[in-house]
Design an enzyme around this catalytic site. Structure first.
Site, short mmCIF file in Angstrom:
data_model
loop_
_atom_site.label_atom_id
_atom_site.label_comp_id
_atom_site.label_asym_id
_atom_site.label_seq_id
_atom_site.Cartn_x
_atom_site.Cartn_y
_atom_site.Cartn_z
N CYS A 1 -3.07 -17.29 0.26
CA CYS A 1 -1.71 -18.10 -0.48
C CYS A 1 -1.30 -17.50 -1.57
CB CYS A 1 -2.55 -19.31 -1.09
SG CYS A 1 -3.81 -20.35 -0.10
N CYS B 1 -7.15 -18.97 -2.46
CA CYS B 1 -6.97 -18.01 -1.48
C CYS B 1 -6.09 -16.82 -1.53
CB CYS B 1 -6.67 -18.71 -0.18
SG CYS B 1 -6.36 -17.79 1.38
N CYS C 1 2.09 2.59 3.42
CA CYS C 1 3.38 1.71 3.91
C CYS C 1 4.67 2.26 3.26
CB CYS C 1 3.19 0.19 3.78
SG CYS C 1 2.00 -0.45 4.70
N CYS D 1 0.86 -1.27 0.07
CA CYS D 1 0.13 0.00 0.00
C CYS D 1 0.93 1.23 -0.01
CB CYS D 1 -0.84 -0.05 1.14
SG CYS D 1 -0.32 0.49 2.77
N ASP E 1 -16.91 17.92 -19.23
CA ASP E 1 -16.43 18.90 -20.11
C ASP E 1 -17.51 18.87 -21.04
OD1 ASP E 1 -14.59 19.85 -22.09
OD2 ASP E 1 -14.86 18.14 -23.03
#
Length: 791
Positions: free
Chosen positions: A103, A100, A26, A23, A483
């Site tokens: 994983c 997952c 971080c 992220c 616009d």
């Protein structure tokens, strides 16, 4: 030379590759921490590439110290080896068996440690991994296998193999079938009073054969990445239960676990393949004319400049422009339009669309791998891999959840027997059951499966959303800025009023005007010529044509001189214009450009031209307001009167006129300060600066515009502005389902863990609850694939 100058000359620059940061927040914290180090002059983190550029004084610090600092912050880092970078390559890998997101994160982390791998990014939504590496491909594939998955090099979207059967493609199907057969056999044998050796032997066979795959995967992950996953936790729980003699329950756990994995793998594959199904729409070959020869060729052999022949009812194989023919084409796969579009010479054609009536000859403008539908699929899969803000939050929570539950399981196994004198077997069993609830699969998968489904659903309806972040942001918008030219309006001037003032019929009037304007290249002249053709007016031949810069033009038609232009053209010749001034003033107040047609003595009439409002602009703005948008504003470079006229017709709440590109940027910034979340809708090119500073930049009509596809956060593939409201509704529905999924996962996990207190938790109940919650959130997220978009 001063001391400062000497110090500056000794400054060294290094580039570090940092892994584990998912992220921007971080990344910013790492950058800030490194900057505070003694001897570091500057540090800049490039988030997309995961690299940190550091400038430092080698007499005070070095790369080793910076790397150590980053590791203390919880991330891995190493210096970028320039020699490796020079020979590095980027390879995409298709991964099978990854069901997952947790994983996926562990695979990404392990792959980054392989020597010769610079960066590795796993896209769970697309089940792919992109690796920048100098290491051999075989070594990367070997590491994938050691982690418990199977992988192969992605050869591109044009390879359309027949899908493998469910029994072959889903690795959990056979273990599920075997474990079920053994479980039923053991239960039946027990009912028939068979010897315990036979009954337990059947259960153990089911445990071993049904649990071998997850056990192998879990142990491989532990050895390769030093990480726990659900497979390993299940293995420990089953071994513990077997050690306690609970063979029947252990066999039940293995079957439920394998069955849950099989179902989850099946549902995730359906989600992942929802957008790839578009590729089936493109033919593998096409009829090509080269010179005087017509030949059927595979699309990979067709080059730019070739002419393909498309018969009625056929799917179009390549992007291109119509060179010959007239037909209607169903463009729904690309633009989401429900009504076929007329195509004539010069019009763009997209691969995957259907030619309905006439025969067309199409000049190819893009190779098969670069066509619009392939690029859409690539961009959607990239978007599905982007982490949304809610997903980042859930993943951070999950990092603490698993070790916390494992710690609690250890307390459950130890405290009651040691402190309260309770039976060890009972609480050890409860601890084993708790391990099955320690994996946060349902929680982690709750967000990405919803994001993947929503982005896929939007793409099939002509809305290309570039990532989960933008999908979330568009649902929180309070203001939409448009616009004007080419967005709310068609962007091409049209004749709106024909007012002869001297009794001349409309056709004759248009015939004279278009004859003069046929020699001009001005957009207003083109509009008049086009209008004449639409009205069936004959364009007369002319002579002695003369362009008068800034005023108009004149020409001789059948021996008589006519002229067309603005009021200055006529007033300078002392021709009276007072009798038409009221009409001119009225038309100009409506935002129209007025031209006068006359001879050398008098005004013959007026022609008004304007950039007209799109048919559905008003409807789109109404839909936005119904969707909860508080304010709709128009930004334009046109003058005040034109802007006012268009704004009134469109129904916008406010407008700003006479704006330069930098003025539009300032206008968006002010709206952001006042309203928070603001979208800018434009053409993706001229409005790029304003779109860049807005919360979400939205480009319309992007199907034929490469720049719009690349620059916008959201691209409407057609000129249908009503789809913007559909995107907002889809976003809000997605956010609602994400909240439902997170709540569902937490509630089920919480209830299961609470059952430990009275000692009611069983292994099979823990598995059923954990796998059941994963399936529930997956199926709930998949509802977004079937969201209906209003026409």
């Amino acid at each position: 030379m001063t001391e400062t100058a000497e110090n500056m000359e000794s400054i060294v620059s290094s580039r570090l590759l940092v892994t584990g940061i998912d992220c921007p927040d971080c990344a910013a914290k790492v950058e800030k921490a490194v900057r505070r180090m003694l001897g570091v002059v500057n540090a800049t983190f490039v988030f997309p590439s995961g690299s940190l550029n550091v400038e430092y004084d080698p007499q005070q610090t070095g790369v080793t110290q910076v790397v150590d600092k980053i590791k203390k912050l919880g991330y891995e880092a190493r210096e970028d080896d320039q020699k490796l970078s020079e020979i590095s390559q980027t390879t995409d890998f298709c991964i099978a068996g990854m069901d997952c997101p947790d994983c996926a994160a562990k695979l990404e982390k392990r792959m980054a440690k392989v020597p010769g791998v610079e960066t590795a990014q796993v896209n769970f939504g697309a089940s792919k991994m992109t690796v920048v590496h100098s290491a051999p491909v075989a070594e990367i594939l070997s590491t994938i296998e050691k982690m418990g998955y199977s992988g192969k090099v992605d050869e591109g979207y044009r390879i359309k193999n027949e899908p493998a059967s469910f029994w072959k493609s889903n690795q959990y199907v056979k273990p599920t079938a075997i474990s079920l057969i053994m479980l039923i056999s053991g239960l039946v044998s027990g009912k028939l009073d068979a010897p315990d050796l036979i009954v337990n032997g059947l259960f153990l066979t089911g445990i071993f054969l049904g649990g071998f795959l997850p056990a192998k995967n879990g142990i491989s992950l532990l050895i390769s990445a030093r990480e726990f996953d659900m497979n390993f936790l299940m293995t420990i729980a089953v071994i513990g239960a077997s050690a306690l003699g609970s063979f029947e329950e252990a066999a039940t756990v293995v079957f439920l676990f394998s069955f849950g994995n099989a179902l989850q793998s099946y549902t995730l594959d359906k989600t992942r393949n929802s957008i790839r199904s578009l590729m089936k729409l493109t033919p593998d070959e096409a009829l090509v004319r080269r010179g005087a020869t017509e030949i059927t060729l595979p699309v990979k052999e067709i080059v730019i400049g070739d002419t393909i022949i498309v018969r009625p009812g056929e799917r179009i194989a390549m992007d291109g422009k119509v060179s010959t023919g007239y037909s209607t084409v169903n463009q729904a796969p690309i633009t989401g339009e429900s009504i076929p579009v007329e195509k004539r010479p010069g019009d763009e054609i997209y691969a995957g669309t259907v030619n309905e009536r006439g025969s067309l000859e199409v000049k190819v403008t893009k190779l098969a791998r670069d066509n619009t539908i392939s690029r859409i699929i690539h961009m959607v899969e990239e978007a599905q891999g982007q982490r949304a803000l809610s997903q980042q939050f859930v993943e951070k929570f999950a990092k603490y959840y698993t070790p916390a539950v494992i710690f609690l399981a250890a307390l459950v196994a130890a405290v009651p027997p040691l402190a309260l004198g309770q039976p060890f077997e009972k609480w050890f069993y409860e601890a084993m059951a708790m391990l099955l609830v320690a994996c946060p699969c349902a929680l982690i998968i709750s967000t990405p499966v919803s994001i993947v489904s929503a982005i896929g659903s939007a793409a099939k309806n002509g809305i290309l959303i570039k990532g989960g972040m933008y999908l979330e942001e568009v649902g929180a918008l309070s203001v939409v800025a448009f616009d004007k030219t080419g967005t709310l309006t068609e962007g091409k001037p049209k004749v709106t009023d024909i007012i002869p003032t001297d009794g001349i019929p409309d056709k004759e009037f248009l015939s004279i005007a278009s004859a003069i304007e046929s020699r001009s290249e001005h957009p207003l002249a083109e509009a008049i010529v086009k209008s004449a053709k639409e009205h069936g007016a004959e364009i007369s031949s002319i002579s002695a044509f003369e362009a008068i810069p800034g005023k108009g033009a004149k020409a001789t038609i059948q021996g008589k001189t006519y002229q067309i232009g603005n009021s200055r053209l006529f007033t300078e010749q002392a021709i009276d214009v007072k009798r038409v001034e009221d009409k001119i003033s009225r038309l100009q107040n409506e935002g129209k450009t007025v031209m006068m047609l006359g001879d050398e003595e008098r005004i013959l009439g007026l022609i008004a031209v304007a950039d007209v409002l799109r048919e559905n602009s008003g409807q789109a703005i109404n839909k936005l307001k119904k969707a909860g948008i508080k304010k709709v504003i128009m930004l334009t470079g046109d003058n005040e009167s034109t802007a006012h006229a268009i704004a009134t017709k469109a129904g916008v709440d406010d407008f700003r006129a006479d704006l330069l590109p930098e003025d539009k940027v300032d206008a968006i910034k002010k709206l952001l300060v006042k309203h928070g979340k603001v979208a800018m809708v434009g053409d993706g090119v001229n409005d790029a600066p304003a779109m860049a500073v807005s919360t979400v930049g939205i480009a319309m009509g992007a199907a034929g515009t490469d720049t719009a596809l690349e620059t916008a956060d959201i691209a409407l593939m057609t000129d249908d502005l009503t789809k913007l409201a559909d995107a907002i509704k889809l976003s809000r529905k997605t956010l609602g389902i994400i909240k439902q999924n997170i709540a569902l996962a937490l509630i089920i996990k919480g209830l299961i863990l609470l059952m430990v207190v009275p000692g009611w938790l069983t292994l099979w109940l823990a598995v059923a609850g954990d796998m059941g919650s994963s399936l529930l959130v997956t199926l709930n997220g998949m509802r977004l694939l079937r969201v209906k978009h209003e026409d």
